[in-house]
Design a protein around this motif. Structure first.
Motif, PDB file in Angstrom:
ATOM      1  N   PHE A   1       0.883  -1.160   0.000  1.00 23.19           N
ATOM      2  CA  PHE A   1       0.000   0.000   0.000  1.00 23.19           C
ATOM      3  C   PHE A   1       0.926   1.217   0.000  1.00 23.19           C
ATOM      4  N   VAL A   2       1.053   1.872  -1.159  1.00 26.01           N
ATOM      5  CA  VAL A   2       1.997   2.978  -1.319  1.00 26.01           C
ATOM      6  C   VAL A   2       1.222   4.282  -1.343  1.00 26.01           C
TER       7      VAL A   2
ATOM      8  N   PRO B   1      -1.907  -5.785 -14.325  1.00 23.85           N
ATOM      9  CA  PRO B   1      -2.847  -6.456 -13.420  1.00 23.85           C
ATOM     10  C   PRO B   1      -2.348  -6.463 -11.974  1.00 23.85           C
ATOM     11  N   ARG B   2      -1.101  -6.106 -11.776  1.00 26.90           N
ATOM     12  CA  ARG B   2      -0.539  -6.078 -10.420  1.00 26.90           C
ATOM     13  C   ARG B   2      -0.552  -4.677  -9.815  1.00 26.90           C
ATOM     14  N   TYR B   3      -1.191  -3.744 -10.509  1.00 26.18           N
ATOM     15  CA  TYR B   3      -1.215  -2.349 -10.066  1.00 26.18           C
ATOM     16  C   TYR B   3      -2.645  -1.852  -9.956  1.00 26.18           C
ATOM     17  N   GLN B   4      -2.934  -1.113  -8.902  1.00 31.80           N
ATOM     18  CA  GLN B   4      -4.255  -0.519  -8.711  1.00 31.80           C
ATOM     19  C   GLN B   4      -4.089   0.902  -8.192  1.00 31.80           C
ATOM     20  N   PHE B   5      -4.777   1.849  -8.818  1.00 36.48           N
ATOM     21  CA  PHE B   5      -4.778   3.216  -8.320  1.00 36.48           C
ATOM     22  C   PHE B   5      -6.057   3.489  -7.550  1.00 36.48           C
ATOM     23  N   VAL B   6      -5.908   4.107  -6.379  1.00 35.48           N
ATOM     24  CA  VAL B   6      -7.056   4.539  -5.572  1.00 35.48           C
ATOM     25  C   VAL B   6      -6.899   6.028  -5.290  1.00 35.48           C
ATOM     26  N   HIS B   7      -7.904   6.785  -5.687  1.00 37.56           N
ATOM     27  CA  HIS B   7      -7.883   8.226  -5.412  1.00 37.56           C
ATOM     28  C   HIS B   7      -8.354   8.427  -3.969  1.00 37.56           C
TER      29      HIS B   7
END
Length: 326
Positions: free
Chosen positions: A4-5, A51-57
Motif C-alpha cells: 500500500f503505497v 494487473p498487479r497495479y491498482q490506483f485509488v484516489h
C-alpha cells in the motif's frame, strides 16, 4: 507481497512503484494518492494497465478513505511517501502541513495497526535534523531540530511512527533521505526550476548568497535503499540515505547552465528564504554496513540524465504548443 503505497503519483513514489513492479514479478501495489498539485498520473502511465497495479484516489487526512481500502485488501506493508513537501509553501500555510504530514501519518498508523498490516515504512527527510556547520554529518543519533514548518511536521510524524513501535509493538521503519533529483521531479524544485527557466530564457531565482549546501541523491538510488529497508531492516529501525554528494546551490545552478550552454547572467538573486538551513549532509554508513546498500549513480551521469529528460519534455511540449497554435 501486496504494498500500500501512499503518494505514488508523486515524484519519488512513482519511481518506487515502477521499480518494485519491475524488480518483483509477484508483487502487487495499491497506489493511494490524493492527486494534489504535485501528484500526476502520467508518472505511472507506463504501468497503469498492469494487473498487479491498482490506483485509488484517496486522501490520508480522511480516515474513511484509508479504511475503505485496507478493510477489503490484505496489505502486507505500507510504504508512506505522501506528504506536503515544499518548504516555501509550509512557510505560507503551515497548518496544511500539520494536517497532511502529522494527522495523515497518524491515520495511516492507526489503520495499519487495526487491519494487521505487517510492516510500515515511513519516508522522512534529513531536514528533521536542522542545519549543520561546515563540518560533520547527520547520523541516525543526531537530535531532531527542525527549523521550517515542513521539517517540524515531518519530525512530528517521525515521532508518531516511533511511538507506535514503542507503544503498540508495530513493525515500523523510518528512512531519512537527502535531496532527491531525477526525471519527472515536480517543477517547483531547484533542479527542474533551473533547467526549465534556463530553456525558456527566464530569470533563475537563487536564494541569498547561493552558498546553502545540499547532498543530492538520485531517485533510483533512493528506491533501492527503500527496497533494502523494506526487506532487510529490523522493526523500529531508522536509516539515513545519502550519497556523499554535496553541492552548494550556486555551483549546482552554474553547472546546469554550463551544460545547457546558457549564460550565467540568467541567475537572479532573490531575498533568502526564512529560516533557510545552511547545510545538510548525510552519513549513510549504517544502511551501507547493515543492509549492504550502495548508491549506483554518479552525479555527473545522474544530472546529465535529468537535464536531458527535462530538455526533451520541454522540446515536445513546445512542439505541441506550436501545432495547436497553427
Amino acid at each position: 507481497m501486496k504494498l500500500f503505497v501512499t503518494g505514488g503519483a508523486g515524484f519519488i513514489g512513482s519511481h518506487f512503484i515502477r521499480y518494485i513492479l519491475d524488480q518483483y514479478e509477484d508483487y502487487e501495489v495499491i497506489n493511494f494518492d490524493a492527486l494534489t498539485y504535485a501528484g500526476n498520473l502520467d508518472n505511472v502511465s507506463s504501468i497503469a494497465d498492469s494487473p498487479r497495479y491498482q490506483f485509488v484516489h484517496g486522501d490520508i487526512t480522511n480516515r474513511a478513505h484509508i479504511d475503505q481500502v485496507m478493510l477489503t485488501s490484505s496489505i502486507d506493508a505500507v510504504v508512506h511517501f505522501a506528504a506536503e513537501s515544499h518548504v516555501d509553501r509550509s512557510i505560507e500555510s503551515p497548518g496544511k502541513f500539520v494536517e497532511t504530514n502529522v494527522i495523515g501519518t497518524q491515520n495511516l498508523l492507526d489503520c495499519a495497526r487495526l487491519y494487521g498490516v505487517g510492516t510500515f515504512v515511513h519516508i522522512s527527510t534529513d531536514e528533521v535534523y536542522g542545519t549543520l556547520p561546515k563540518e560533520g554529518y547527520f547520523t541516525e543519533e543526531t537530535p531532531l531540530a527542525p527549523n521550517s514548518p515542513y521539517a517540524a511536521s515531518k519530525a512530528s510524524a517521525d515521532m508518531f511512527v516511533r511511538a507506535y513501535y514503542e507503544t503498540y509493538g508495530m513493525d515500523t521503519r523510518i528512512t531519512r533521505c537527502s535531496n532527491n533529483y531525477g526525471p519527472n521531479q515536480y517543477r517547483e524544485k531547484l533542479i527542474p526550476v533551473t533547467i526549465l527557466r534556463a530553456l525558456d530564457g527566464l530569470p533563475i531565482p537563487l536564494y541569498g548568497d547561493g552558498q546553502n549546501v545540499r547532498d543530492w541523491l538520485h531517485v533510483h538510488d533512493h528506491c533501492t535503499a527503500i527496497d533494502a529497508v523494506l526487506h532487510k531492516a529490523k522493526p523500529g529501525s531508522v536509516y539515513n540515505i545519502g550519497s556523499n554528494n554535496e553541492w552548494n546551490n550556486i555551483d549546482l545552478v552554474e553547472k546546469i547552465l554550463d551544460y545547457l550552454e546558457v549564460p550565467r547572467n540568467q541567475i537572479a538573486r532573490v531575498t533568502d528564504r526564512l529560516g533557510h538551513d545552511r547545510r545538510y549532509a548525510i552519513d549513510a554508513s549504517r544502511i551501507k554496513g547493515e543492509l549492504g546498500w550502495q548508491p549506483m549513480h554518479t552525479f555527473e551521469e545522474g544530472l546529465k540524465e535529468t537535464i536531458d529528460w527535462f530538455t526533451e519534455k520541454h522540446r515536445t511540449a513546445s512542439q505541441m504548443s506550436q501545432s495547436y497554435g497553427n
